[in-house]
Design a protein around this motif. Structure first.
Motif, PDB file in Angstrom:
ATOM      1  N   SER A  34      -0.964   5.450  11.462  1.00 41.24           N
ATOM      2  CA  SER A  34       0.129   6.328  11.877  1.00 41.24           C
ATOM      3  C   SER A  34       0.050   7.553  10.979  1.00 41.24           C
ATOM      4  N   ILE A  35       0.845   8.570  11.278  1.00 38.85           N
ATOM      5  CA  ILE A  35       0.811   9.764  10.438  1.00 38.85           C
ATOM      6  C   ILE A  35       1.164   9.400   8.992  1.00 38.85           C
ATOM      7  N   ARG A  36       2.207   8.579   8.813  1.00 42.86           N
ATOM      8  CA  ARG A  36       2.601   8.184   7.464  1.00 42.86           C
ATOM      9  C   ARG A  36       1.510   7.376   6.775  1.00 42.86           C
ATOM     10  N   ASP A  37       0.910   6.419   7.489  1.00 42.21           N
ATOM     11  CA  ASP A  37      -0.112   5.585   6.868  1.00 42.21           C
ATOM     12  C   ASP A  37      -1.389   6.361   6.595  1.00 42.21           C
ATOM     13  N   THR A  38      -1.668   7.382   7.401  1.00 46.69           N
ATOM     14  CA  THR A  38      -2.832   8.221   7.150  1.00 46.69           C
ATOM     15  C   THR A  38      -2.640   9.034   5.870  1.00 46.69           C
ATOM     16  N   ILE A  39      -1.421   9.537   5.664  1.00 48.95           N
ATOM     17  CA  ILE A  39      -1.115  10.237   4.402  1.00 48.95           C
ATOM     18  C   ILE A  39      -1.250   9.274   3.232  1.00 48.95           C
ATOM     19  N   ASP A  63       0.837  -1.189   0.000  1.00 56.71           N
ATOM     20  CA  ASP A  63       0.000   0.000   0.000  1.00 56.71           C
ATOM     21  C   ASP A  63       0.878   1.247   0.000  1.00 56.71           C
ATOM     22  N   PHE A  64       0.246   2.420  -0.076  1.00 55.30           N
ATOM     23  CA  PHE A  64       1.020   3.656  -0.200  1.00 55.30           C
ATOM     24  C   PHE A  64       1.752   4.008   1.086  1.00 55.30           C
ATOM     25  N   GLY A  65       1.248   3.574   2.238  1.00 53.21           N
ATOM     26  CA  GLY A  65       1.983   3.777   3.473  1.00 53.21           C
ATOM     27  C   GLY A  65       3.312   3.037   3.447  1.00 53.21           C
ATOM     28  N   GLN A  66       3.306   1.809   2.924  1.00 48.69           N
ATOM     29  CA  GLN A  66       4.545   1.043   2.782  1.00 48.69           C
ATOM     30  C   GLN A  66       5.486   1.706   1.786  1.00 48.69           C
ATOM     31  N   THR A  67       4.923   2.236   0.708  1.00 47.45           N
ATOM     32  CA  THR A  67       5.757   2.907  -0.293  1.00 47.45           C
ATOM     33  C   THR A  67       6.443   4.129   0.294  1.00 47.45           C
ATOM     34  N   LEU A  68       5.714   4.916   1.070  1.00 44.12           N
ATOM     35  CA  LEU A  68       6.315   6.077   1.724  1.00 44.12           C
ATOM     36  C   LEU A  68       7.415   5.636   2.686  1.00 44.12           C
ATOM     37  N   GLY A  69       7.189   4.541   3.403  1.00 46.70           N
ATOM     38  CA  GLY A  69       8.208   4.020   4.299  1.00 46.70           C
ATOM     39  C   GLY A  69       9.419   3.496   3.550  1.00 46.70           C
ATOM     40  N   TYR A  70       9.184   2.880   2.398  1.00 47.12           N
ATOM     41  CA  TYR A  70      10.281   2.359   1.585  1.00 47.12           C
ATOM     42  C   TYR A  70      11.215   3.480   1.145  1.00 47.12           C
ATOM     43  N   TRP A  71      10.633   4.648   0.854  1.00 43.89           N
ATOM     44  CA  TRP A  71      11.439   5.782   0.400  1.00 43.89           C
ATOM     45  C   TRP A  71      11.918   6.665   1.558  1.00 43.89           C
ATOM     46  N   GLY A  72      11.815   6.163   2.768  1.00 44.30           N
ATOM     47  CA  GLY A  72      12.474   6.817   3.889  1.00 44.30           C
ATOM     48  C   GLY A  72      11.618   7.699   4.773  1.00 44.30           C
ATOM     49  N   LEU A  73      10.318   7.820   4.490  1.00 45.11           N
ATOM     50  CA  LEU A  73       9.478   8.651   5.347  1.00 45.11           C
ATOM     51  C   LEU A  73       9.233   7.923   6.665  1.00 45.11           C
ATOM     52  N   GLU A  74       9.546   8.584   7.769  1.00 46.08           N
ATOM     53  CA  GLU A  74       9.377   7.963   9.080  1.00 46.08           C
ATOM     54  C   GLU A  74       7.903   7.695   9.365  1.00 46.08           C
ATOM     55  N   GLN A  75       7.695   6.706  10.212  1.00 42.98           N
ATOM     56  CA  GLN A  75       6.338   6.296  10.545  1.00 42.98           C
ATOM     57  C   GLN A  75       5.536   7.406  11.207  1.00 42.98           C
ATOM     58  N   GLY A  76       6.195   8.209  12.022  1.00 50.99           N
ATOM     59  CA  GLY A  76       5.496   9.268  12.732  1.00 50.99           C
ATOM     60  C   GLY A  76       4.700   8.722  13.901  1.00 50.99           C
ATOM     61  N   ALA A  77       3.883   9.560  14.475  1.00 49.43           N
ATOM     62  CA  ALA A  77       3.116   9.184  15.663  1.00 49.43           C
ATOM     63  C   ALA A  77       2.039   8.169  15.319  1.00 49.43           C
TER      64      ALA A  77
END
Length: 264
Positions: free
Chosen positions: A161-166, A136-150
């Protein structure tokens, strides 16, 4: 077209509401010592209680009724149908992560299950050795280095999480159901997917409530550890202070075709 635009505006309203609640949560009790992964715990626990009450009043009774009246084979077919739809989002995210072999596997699953598997009601692809990755897009953002956040609990939708919500915005846009122009069909299928998924989790939900001293904390820890595992394709780095309990948990993240056994 107007229906799609209406749903887009609704998505924007939900995003704005989430951002407002997030700011309010950050501003409350700044001196309170909390888990660094969960600085919004006061807000999150309030939403968790709302979600739990909503589930007990509406979703769980619906899921129990659905399970009672739906034959097991039909229930499994409906679950497979929605899993097949989710492979569309998985294809996009595997391509964005340059995981071309996984993207090819997802395309193969889509083709086989949509044709031979009768629109996905029969999971033929797993039985011929094509694993399901469900990126999913949360995993993609994490793959490219975006921290999980709160850690962030969403109303109705639950743990995030903040990243998964985005990333949720990307998941919604690539969901084939989002493009349906007929509102009654769109919301009917969305409602069926929610009830079917809740029915599949009835046993797990009962175990969580009976076994966990603090269901909120257990669910939070399980969610964050599972997401970390999925972002790292089943091989997450060990976190400082991580409970050894989570080292023994298999989060079901396939790392290759050889690790996914055909389903009966």
């Amino acid at each position: 077209m107007m229906a799609v635009e209406t749903r887009s505006r609704r998505l924007g309203c939900w995003a704005a509401l989430g951002a407002t609640l997030l700011l309010l949560g950050c501003a409350s009790n700044p001196d309170r010592v909390v888990d660094e992964r969960d600085p919004l715990e006061l807000y999150n626990r309030a939403v968790y209680r709302f979600n739990t009450d909503f589930d007990k009043a509406f979703l769980r009774p619906l899921a129990i009724g659905y399970q009672k009246i739906t034959p097991e084979q039909v229930d499994r077919g409906i679950t497979n149908f929605f899993d097949n739809i989710a492979d569309v989002t998985s294809v996009a995210n595997n391509i964005l992560q340059f995981k071309m072999s996984r993207a090819g596997s997802d395309v193969g699953r889509l083709f086989i299950n949509t044709t031979v598997g009768l629109l996905g009601f029969i999971d033929v692809a797993t039985n011929v050795g094509l694993p399901s990755y469900k990126e999913d897009f949360g995993q993609t953002l994490g793959y490219w280095g975006l921290e999980q956040g709160a850690y962030f609990v969403l109303p109705i939708l639950g743990p995030s999480s903040i990243r998964d919500t985005i990333g949720l915005a990307g998941d919604v846009v690539t969901d084939p159901l989002f493009s349906l122009r007929e509102d009654r069909v769109h919301w009917g299928l969305v409602g069926l997917r929610v009830v079917d998924r809740r029915a599949d989790l009835l046993t797990a939900g009962d175990i969580l409530q009976d076994a966990a001293i603090d269901p909120y904390s257990f669910l939070r820890d399980a969610y964050l550890q599972r997401r970390l595992s999925r972002v790292h394709d089943g091989n997450p780095p060990r976190q400082e202070g991580q409970d050894e309990f989570w080292d023994e948990i298999d989060f079901g993240v396939p790392t290759g075709p050889e690790e996914r056994q055909p389903s009966p």
